[in-house]
Design a protein around this motif. Structure first.
Motif, PDB file in Angstrom:
ATOM      1  N   UNK A 229       9.909  31.071 -19.749  1.00  0.00           N
ATOM      2  CA  UNK A 229      10.348  29.686 -19.952  1.00  0.00           C
ATOM      3  C   UNK A 229      10.490  28.956 -18.618  1.00  0.00           C
ATOM      4  N   UNK A 230      11.069  29.616 -17.641  1.00  0.00           N
ATOM      5  CA  UNK A 230      11.264  28.969 -16.341  1.00  0.00           C
ATOM      6  C   UNK A 230       9.918  28.681 -15.674  1.00  0.00           C
ATOM      7  N   UNK A 231       9.007  29.632 -15.717  1.00  0.00           N
ATOM      8  CA  UNK A 231       7.702  29.411 -15.108  1.00  0.00           C
ATOM      9  C   UNK A 231       6.932  28.286 -15.777  1.00  0.00           C
ATOM     10  N   UNK A 232       6.975  28.225 -17.128  1.00  0.00           N
ATOM     11  CA  UNK A 232       6.279  27.151 -17.831  1.00  0.00           C
ATOM     12  C   UNK A 232       6.879  25.791 -17.499  1.00  0.00           C
ATOM     13  N   UNK A 233       8.200  25.717 -17.434  1.00  0.00           N
ATOM     14  CA  UNK A 233       8.860  24.446 -17.132  1.00  0.00           C
ATOM     15  C   UNK A 233       8.542  23.965 -15.714  1.00  0.00           C
ATOM     16  N   UNK A 234       8.664  24.855 -14.742  1.00  0.00           N
ATOM     17  CA  UNK A 234       8.398  24.464 -13.352  1.00  0.00           C
ATOM     18  C   UNK A 234       6.925  24.112 -13.162  1.00  0.00           C
ATOM     19  N   UNK A 235       6.024  24.855 -13.767  1.00  0.00           N
ATOM     20  CA  UNK A 235       4.599  24.544 -13.652  1.00  0.00           C
ATOM     21  C   UNK A 235       4.244  23.198 -14.264  1.00  0.00           C
ATOM     22  N   UNK A 236       4.813  22.901 -15.436  1.00  0.00           N
ATOM     23  CA  UNK A 236       4.528  21.608 -16.088  1.00  0.00           C
ATOM     24  C   UNK A 236       5.102  20.452 -15.278  1.00  0.00           C
TER      25      UNK A 236
END
Length: 655
Positions: A229-236
């Motif tokens: 979840x953290x990786x998807x949020x930061x990447x987006x």
């Protein structure tokens, strides 16, 4: 008075910079011509520069003589390389790749990783003496993930472009990136059970129930799900912010190109502070960052990211060559060296290959069995295995009984993992690094030797024709063809002279060299004519095994140039739809000659049959053979000759 500052920092940067500089001078030759892995070359030179050889790079001195500090330095170095590599791996994938190919990835990351984990654990349990199966599970979980750093070396370059389809390259990148972070559940299941059930749970309380609770809560919920979840949020968010800045021209080109690398550093730091799965978060962030494919397309032709990638790879594998505990492979209390070598062979063969061969029919990117064999064999063990090794050793140090002393079973597991995992990593680096060049050598060496031997035989006996391999493409030898045609022409002219009753008089002696010189010149010009050019004019009477057709009323002792108004032959399409041979007709107005069958040996070329119309005068003269009628040309009028090439194993056509 200045003096030499031979300190560790100066030595390290000079050795590293000098090696990369020299390697860069021949990098294309080594990687694209000899197909050698840069990781293998860097590891080899790391061994040469280490205390085991030249003693220029002394890692233990940099850690102030502490083995624990040296492991900490290696762990953080590996984290940095993995984080950058996984963000770049996510960026390399096409738009929405994880969503589109979730079925193939789920099969390889779910049942596939479980099979790799269990098969490796069984091999370790069988080969390492006197260890519980729980220890084997811990060792197997560390080498289960395929290494993204070594995988990039396999799916990039000239060999990959020629031999690995694009969809297969992408699934290898995606799997090696995702399964790095997903190695946590396999590893910590074994570690938690070792802590709470090993050695009867000395020093801890809770037993197997607490171990499973921690595994579900800490490993799956906090480490895996939160990092995704953290990786998807930061990447987006990074993608949207970069879009916003680019539309308003706020960002320059240099900052734009380095954006993915700085994103990797940010995620490594923040997720590391949260003690979550930073490598999995980096991969998810990289794929979310290029979800719309914009950043990947914009940086596709740029070389900054591959350059930084190469610098990190060469540096970390040189470090591996220097810090690897080579002496422990021979001197340890875990496994004898002969068992260790046999274990390395078995793991490389059976850790991954059976799983891919079993599942490849359900993975549409793996279209053929040979592709499945390639994906199954090239599942390298490298940086990620060292990453999990030092995570495990740090965890095991905190299992104490009595207080302040590492528990006995934890200490033994740490030593087992250190010896076995380092050895498997080195086996993978050198075996996978040499597989492609050795495979190429094994493919081309027998063919090269066979070609050389055949060439020697042909040159030693020029009269014998080499029987070529039907599977190999044949290349015409124009010089040999010209020589063969000249020999055939000499034999034919001598045969014609005998049939016409012309002896070797003075007139024939003068006529023959002139004809031979003229014919040789025409044959030479014919061999040098560009492919596809039509044959007309004075050069139009030649071909493969061609015959000089003479006018009936002309002097047989005259040359072709002396008969200026004589026949001009033209090459037409084949009349009998054969793959070889030409149908040749006289131009209108040329007088037909008697039908003649030339007899020639196998060394003088194929037999040639010349047909004349039935009404041709002299067609039934003695010594001649009638074989058919003229080929009609135009409005059903027989205009001239029809000649076909017949080889010795064919029978004459019956009319």
């Amino acid at each position: 008075m200045p003096h030499l500052q031979v300190v560790n920092f100066n030595i390290v940067i000079s050795v590293l910079g000098g090696f990369i500089t020299v390697f860069g001078l021949v990098s294309y030759l080594l990687k694209e011509k000899f197909y050698l892995s840069e990781a293998m070359i860097a590891t080899l030179f790391g061994i040469i520069f280490s205390p085991h050889a030249l003693n220029w790079v002394r890692p233990l001195e940099y850690a102030n003589g502490s083995e624990e500090d040296l492991e900490t330095i290696t762990y953080y170095f590996v984290r940095l390389v993995l984080g950058v590599q996984l963000v770049l791996a996510g960026v390399q994938l096409p738009s929405r790749y994880l969503k589109k190919e979730w079925k193939s990835l789920s099969l390889m990351l779910g049942p596939g990783m479980c099979c790799m984990w269990i098969s490796t654990a069984l091999l370790v349990w069988a080969m390492v003496p006197d260890i519980p199966f729980l220890f084997a599970l811990a060792v197997g979980s560390s080498v289960t993930p395929t290494d993204p750093v070594l995988s990039n070396g396999i799916v990039k370059g000239k060999f990959a472009d020629k031999n690995i389809p694009g969809p297969l390259q992408k699934i290898i990148i995606a799997e090696s990136g995702a399964n790095d972070g997903l190695g946590y559940p396999f590893l910590f299941l074994a570690l938690y059970l070792t802590k709470y059930t090993g050695d009867h749970g000395l020093g801890v309380a809770g037993g197997a129930g607490k171990a499973m609770a921690l595994w579900f809560y800490e490993t799956w919920a906090y480490v895996i799900l939160m990092s995704v979840a953290y990786g998807a949020l930061v990447g987006w968010l990074a993608k949207e912010l970069l879009h916003w800045a680019e539309e308003r021209k706020y960002v320059d080109r240099e900052s734009f190109l380095v954006f993915a690398i700085t994103l990797a550093l940010f995620i490594l730091g923040t997720v590391g502070m949260l003690e979550s799965d930073d490598v999995l978060a980096c991969f998810i962030a990289g794929n979310a960052f290029t979800w719309d494919d914009w950043f990947r397309v914009e940086t596709e032709d740029d070389s900054l990211q591959p350059t930084i990638d190469m610098l990190l790879n060469v540096s970390v594998f040189m470090w591996f060559g220097a810090v690897c505990p080579w002496h422990s492979f021979v001197d340890n209390n875990v496994i004898p060296i002969y068992r260790l070598i046999f274990l390395g062979i078995l793991v490389l063969l059976f850790r991954r290959l059976p799983m891919v061969l079993a599942f490849h029919k359900f993975i549409h990117q793996i279209e053929e069995v040979r592709h499945a064999a390639f994906v199954g064999f090239f599942g390298p063990i490298g940086v990620s295995a060292i990453f999990y090794l030092y995570i495990s050793r740090e965890f095991l140090r905190r299992i104490e009984f009595p207080a302040g002393q590492e528990r006995e079973d934890a200490e033994r597991l740490a030593e087992t993992m250190n010896v076995v995992i380092w050895f498997l990593v080195m086996c993978s680096i050198f075996v996978h690094g040499l597989s492609i060049p050795l495979g190429k050598l094994g493919l081309y060496l027998p063919r090269t030797i066979s070609t050389a031997i055949s060439s020697e035989r042909v040159s030693a006996t020029p009269s014998m024709q080499r029987q070529s391999d039907p599977d190999e493409p044949t290349m015409p030898d124009l010089a040999q063809r010209a020589e063969r045609d000249q020999r055939w022409l000499i034999s034919h002219l001598r045969h014609s002279s005998r049939n016409n009753g012309e002896g070797e008089d003075k007139k024939g002696a003068k006529w023959l060299p002139h004809v031979l010189g003229n014919a040789s010149r025409r044959i030479k010009n014919d061999t040098q004519r560009p492919e596809g050019m039509a044959v007309h004019g004075e050069e139009g009477t030649r071909g493969e095994g061609a015959e000089k057709v003479k006018d009936q009323g002309s002097d047989t002792s005259g040359s072709a140039s002396d008969r200026g108004g004589g026949a001009r032959l033209e090459i037409s399409g084949p009349k009998n739809a054969r793959l070889i041979g030409h149908a040749i007709t006289n131009s209108p107005g040329s007088a037909p000659d008697t039908t003649r069958q030339m007899e020639g040996g196998d060394a003088n070329g194929p037999r040639v049959i010349v047909n004349s119309p039935p009404h041709s005068p002299g067609s039934e003269s003695p010594g001649h053979h009638m074989s058919g009628a003229a080929t009609p040309v135009g409005d059903g009028v027989a205009m001239g000759w029809h000649r076909s090439i017949r080889f010795p194993d064919e029978q004459p056509q019956q009319t």
